[in-house]
Design an enzyme around this catalytic site. Structure first.
Site, mmCIF file in Angstrom:
data_model
loop_
_atom_site.group_PDB
_atom_site.id
_atom_site.type_symbol
_atom_site.label_atom_id
_atom_site.label_comp_id
_atom_site.label_asym_id
_atom_site.label_seq_id
_atom_site.Cartn_x
_atom_site.Cartn_y
_atom_site.Cartn_z
ATOM 1 N N HIS A 61 0.808 -1.212 0.000
ATOM 2 C CA HIS A 61 0.000 0.000 0.000
ATOM 3 C C HIS A 61 0.848 1.271 0.000
ATOM 4 O O HIS A 61 1.942 1.300 0.555
ATOM 5 C CB HIS A 61 -0.903 0.042 1.238
ATOM 6 C CG HIS A 61 -1.777 -1.155 1.369
ATOM 7 N ND1 HIS A 61 -2.065 -1.728 2.582
ATOM 8 C CD2 HIS A 61 -2.437 -1.904 0.448
ATOM 9 C CE1 HIS A 61 -2.867 -2.763 2.412
ATOM 10 N NE2 HIS A 61 -3.100 -2.894 1.119
ATOM 11 N N LYS A 70 5.508 5.754 7.608
ATOM 12 C CA LYS A 70 4.911 4.862 8.610
ATOM 13 C C LYS A 70 5.989 4.333 9.548
ATOM 14 O O LYS A 70 7.039 3.879 9.095
ATOM 15 C CB LYS A 70 4.213 3.679 7.933
ATOM 16 C CG LYS A 70 3.024 4.079 7.078
ATOM 17 C CD LYS A 70 2.412 2.878 6.396
ATOM 18 C CE LYS A 70 1.229 3.303 5.537
ATOM 19 N NZ LYS A 70 0.658 2.158 4.811
ATOM 20 N N TYR A 130 0.828 1.160 13.832
ATOM 21 C CA TYR A 130 1.730 2.026 13.087
ATOM 22 C C TYR A 130 1.254 3.473 13.108
ATOM 23 O O TYR A 130 0.078 3.767 13.055
ATOM 24 C CB TYR A 130 1.974 1.532 11.668
ATOM 25 C CG TYR A 130 0.765 1.188 10.839
ATOM 26 C CD1 TYR A 130 0.318 2.050 9.847
ATOM 27 C CD2 TYR A 130 0.094 -0.019 11.024
ATOM 28 C CE1 TYR A 130 -0.779 1.716 9.066
ATOM 29 C CE2 TYR A 130 -0.991 -0.352 10.241
ATOM 30 C CZ TYR A 130 -1.423 0.524 9.259
ATOM 31 O OH TYR A 130 -2.506 0.205 8.496
ATOM 32 N N ASP A 166 -6.395 -6.111 -2.294
ATOM 33 C CA ASP A 166 -4.976 -6.282 -2.582
ATOM 34 C C ASP A 166 -4.726 -7.181 -3.787
ATOM 35 O O ASP A 166 -3.638 -7.149 -4.364
ATOM 36 C CB ASP A 166 -4.239 -6.814 -1.352
ATOM 37 C CG ASP A 166 -4.092 -5.753 -0.271
ATOM 38 O OD1 ASP A 166 -4.313 -4.559 -0.562
ATOM 39 O OD2 ASP A 166 -3.763 -6.116 0.872
#
Length: 183
Positions: A61, A70, A130, A166
């Site tokens: 992603h 991140k 995260y 995905d």
């Protein structure tokens, strides 16, 4: 806290100082003051928490217009965390690096803006937390095929569990118009 380099410039492993005693342990997963002057000298806008089961692969992603940096940490379980350089024009375009993150090694992985992110769950269950430098925008959501043969990520799952979202991402190509540019 130690910052360890990986195979990709800018992607770092954070190894915290662990304070243990008979009650358990204490670590700092992020400290702005101690990380001043490092690549992690940034502000975070959003925290996320996902729970996944063994064999789940999430990713790869990224966001295009408001790219997210991140800082990934595992509160429970074990994952293989992956960063892929998708910046067109980068000397490391299409290369990937990974780190095993777990509730035992207590490491975190910093993935700068301009990189795609994904992970594979290695334990029965994993809680992944995260911090993100920008807010998630569903309209800005992008991805790269998790199994792109040109990238060649060596996922440790034999029969990975992949979301429908995905499964639809295209392979990485420098000709794609929805990729960040290297500066």
């Amino acid at each position: 806290m130690k910052l360890l380099e990986t195979g990709l410039d800018g992607v770092l492993i954070l190894e915290p100082r662990v304070f243990s005693d008979d009650r358990g342990f204490f670590i700092e997963t992020y400290n702005a003051g101690k990380l001043a002057g490092t690549p992690l000298d940034t502000s975070f806008r959003q925290d996320n928490h996902s729970r996944s089961t063994a064999g789940v692969v999430r990713g790869l992603h990224y966001q295009l217009n408001e790219p997210q940096g991140k800082l990934v940490h595992v509160a429970r379980g074990r994952i293989l965390d992956v960063a892929v350089d998708i910046r067109v024009g980068s000397p490391s375009f299409g290369r990937w690096t990974s780190a095993e993150l777990s509730d035992e090694n207590l490491r975190s992985l910093w993935i700068p803006p301009g990189f795609a992110h994904g992970f594979c769950v290695l334990s029965d269950v994993a809680d992944v937390i995260y911090k993100c430098t920008t807010l998630y925008d569903p309209a800005d959501d992008r991805g790269v095929a998790w199994n792109d043969p040109q990238i060649g990520i060596e996922w440790p799952a034999v029969n990975p569990i992949i979301s429908a979202k995905d499964m639809k991402w295209d392979v990485l190509s420098g000709k794609r118009s929805d990729l960040p540019r290297y500066e």
